[in-house]
Scaffold this active site. Structure first.
Site, PDB file in Angstrom:
ATOM      1  N   THR A  73      -6.957  16.341  36.018  1.00  0.00           N
ATOM      2  CA  THR A  73      -5.755  16.760  35.310  1.00  0.00           C
ATOM      3  C   THR A  73      -6.127  17.461  34.016  1.00  0.00           C
ATOM      4  O   THR A  73      -6.905  16.939  33.209  1.00  0.00           O
ATOM      5  CB  THR A  73      -4.883  15.534  34.985  1.00  0.00           C
ATOM      6  OG1 THR A  73      -4.645  14.794  36.187  1.00  0.00           O
ATOM      7  CG2 THR A  73      -3.561  15.941  34.359  1.00  0.00           C
ATOM      8  N   GLU A  74      -5.574  18.659  33.803  1.00  0.00           N
ATOM      9  CA  GLU A  74      -5.785  19.434  32.576  1.00  0.00           C
ATOM     10  C   GLU A  74      -7.274  19.682  32.279  1.00  0.00           C
ATOM     11  O   GLU A  74      -7.670  19.847  31.132  1.00  0.00           O
ATOM     12  CB  GLU A  74      -5.137  18.729  31.377  1.00  0.00           C
ATOM     13  CG  GLU A  74      -3.703  18.265  31.595  1.00  0.00           C
ATOM     14  CD  GLU A  74      -2.720  19.400  31.763  1.00  0.00           C
ATOM     15  OE1 GLU A  74      -3.112  20.561  31.537  1.00  0.00           O
ATOM     16  OE2 GLU A  74      -1.558  19.136  32.132  1.00  0.00           O
ATOM     17  N   LEU A  75      -8.085  19.693  33.330  1.00  0.00           N
ATOM     18  CA  LEU A  75      -9.539  19.871  33.221  1.00  0.00           C
ATOM     19  C   LEU A  75     -10.193  18.802  32.340  1.00  0.00           C
ATOM     20  O   LEU A  75     -11.265  19.012  31.763  1.00  0.00           O
ATOM     21  CB  LEU A  75      -9.909  21.264  32.702  1.00  0.00           C
ATOM     22  CG  LEU A  75      -9.599  22.447  33.630  1.00  0.00           C
ATOM     23  CD1 LEU A  75     -10.159  23.737  33.041  1.00  0.00           C
ATOM     24  CD2 LEU A  75     -10.142  22.234  35.034  1.00  0.00           C
TER      25      LEU A  75
END
Length: 414
Positions: free
Chosen positions: A146-148
């Site tokens: 998630t979100e890198l």
């Protein structure tokens, strides 16, 4: 050797909460704004997902497989596609059938579970992996959180789940003098390779493309191809990672964003010095140039490139800690409605709405926020969470009673 261009798009829509008042607690346990979720999903399907997928299919056929991309599609948005726009799933299946598209694995609910619960994180990753296989007939081989969001610890959890390719942010404070345009590896697991987002070139498309006050505006495919050359003479892989909604939603069609995407493969491939590969192909081709130690968590959000966009203030941490305090109780509950709501309440978007940054990144947070203030987001979420806690406690007590041994008496015949 040709320089690799790796295009990856994130596809996600949150389950937006309805206006949930204090007096709704223990009276109404439907938490979601169905009208907003349906309206937004259908709109984005028409402005982005369907036209962009059609264009990518045309480009793959036109370039006879030389053009390749990757997607990470959250479980949350897949559920919304099923309810409101199943034709979008069909269009992604058509892309899958080309053999030129890689589907990545992530957390099913686009959650922050990796920051607090290895057990929940693992469960969501497995759930997402199985769902992608069910929908598209492929088992994901590469992972993006998630979100890198990434750290060495998260890399180890992902490694144990079998992923040897991981996507994350090319954060300056981690790289130092190093370039993001190489393959690196997790120092704890030499065979786990890391692909780092080139945030400058990615954001030129995702955020700056339509900014006519920017000195580089307008951006053409030819100009951008020149920038790809300029990333470094000896660099090996340029990773362009962005939200898929960039095309047609964040950057409106009138900006020319679809024309840019339509001409980019031709401009890049005709240059002769580049090739498009998917993340797994990129890490198979390129050796790691060395360890990249990431002791503290990074992400692709805001100037800080950390997790402060979601857990940077007391509001966010209060909501986050109270939600995950329920994990042990929920583990013993078999109620599908509660399990689904627990997942949806973990979506990172809910905590993003509570962010109180008002300076360099304030405008970005405001753009993606359905609430007027972060305090309204917090109050609404906590009202929902209060009702959810009551439901969890009631279900846990019922499960405990069901599991308790019952006393029976034997009655003989008289």
């Amino acid at each position: 050797m040709k320089k690799t261009i790796c295009l990856y798009f994130q596809v996600h829509q949150p389950d937006r909460l309805r206006q949930y008042r204090f007096f709704d607690i223990c009276r109404d346990s439907h938490y979601y704004d169905d009208f907003a979720n349906r309206t937004i999903l259908k709109r984005v399907a028409q402005t982005c997902y369907l036209p962009a997928n059609r264009l990518l299919s045309e480009l793959i056929r036109k370039h006879e497989g030389a053009f390749r991309v990757a997607f990470s599609i959250s479980g949350s948005v897949l559920e919304q596609f099923e309810r409101y726009a199943p034709e979008v799933i069909d269009s992604f299946r058509e892309l899958a059938d080309t053999g030129c598209v890689e589907f990545l694995c992530e957390t099913y609910y686009h959650s922050l579970a990796s920051l607090v619960s290895g057990k929940e994180f693992k469960a969501q990753v497995i759930k997402h992996r199985d769902t992608i296989e069910e929908y598209f007939g492929v088992v994901p081989a590469a992972f993006r959180n998630t979100e890198l969001i990434y750290s060495d610890d998260i890399g180890s959890m992902v490694y144990d789940l079998g992923f040897r390719t991981v996507l994350t942010e090319g954060a300056k404070h981690v790289l130092g003098w190093k370039s993001p345009d190489f393959v690196y590896n997790n120092p704890r697991h030499k065979d786990q390779k890391l692909l780092l987002r080139n945030f400058s070139l990615s954001d030129d498309i995702a955020f700056r493309f339509s900014d006519n006050s920017w000195k580089e505006w307008p951006v053409t495919a030819e100009k951008f191809t020149g920038w790809l050359h300029g990333s470094g003479e000896n660099d090996e892989v340029v990773n362009l990672f962005m939200d898929y909604e960039t095309f047609g939603e964040h950057q409106k069609p009138a900006t020319g964003i679809f024309d840019f995407l339509a001409y980019l493969p031709e401009a890049v491939l005709s240059d002769g010095g580049f090739e498009f590969l998917t993340p797994s192909q990129a890490t198979a081709k390129h050796d790691s140039v060395g360890d990249l130690e990431v002791a503290h968590t990074v992400s692709w959000a805001d100037e800080e490139r950390d997790v402060s966009a979601w857990l940077g203030n007391e509001l966010q941490n209060e909501a986050f800690s109270k939600l995950y305090a329920l994990e042990d109780k929920i583990a013993d509950i078999k109620n599908e409605s509660i399990l689904s709501d627990f997942g949806k309440l973990q979506e990172s978007d809910h905590f993003y709405y509570m962010c109180t940054k008002f300076f360099s990144d304030g405008a970005v947070h405001k753009y993606f926020n359905p609430y007027d203030t972060p305090y309204e987001a917090f109050i609404n979420y906590m009202n929902v969470l209060s009702d959810f806690i009551v439901r969890v406690n009631d279900a846990a007590a019922m499960a405990e009673n069901d599991a308790a041994p019952t006393k029976t008496r034997r009655h003989g015949r008289r």
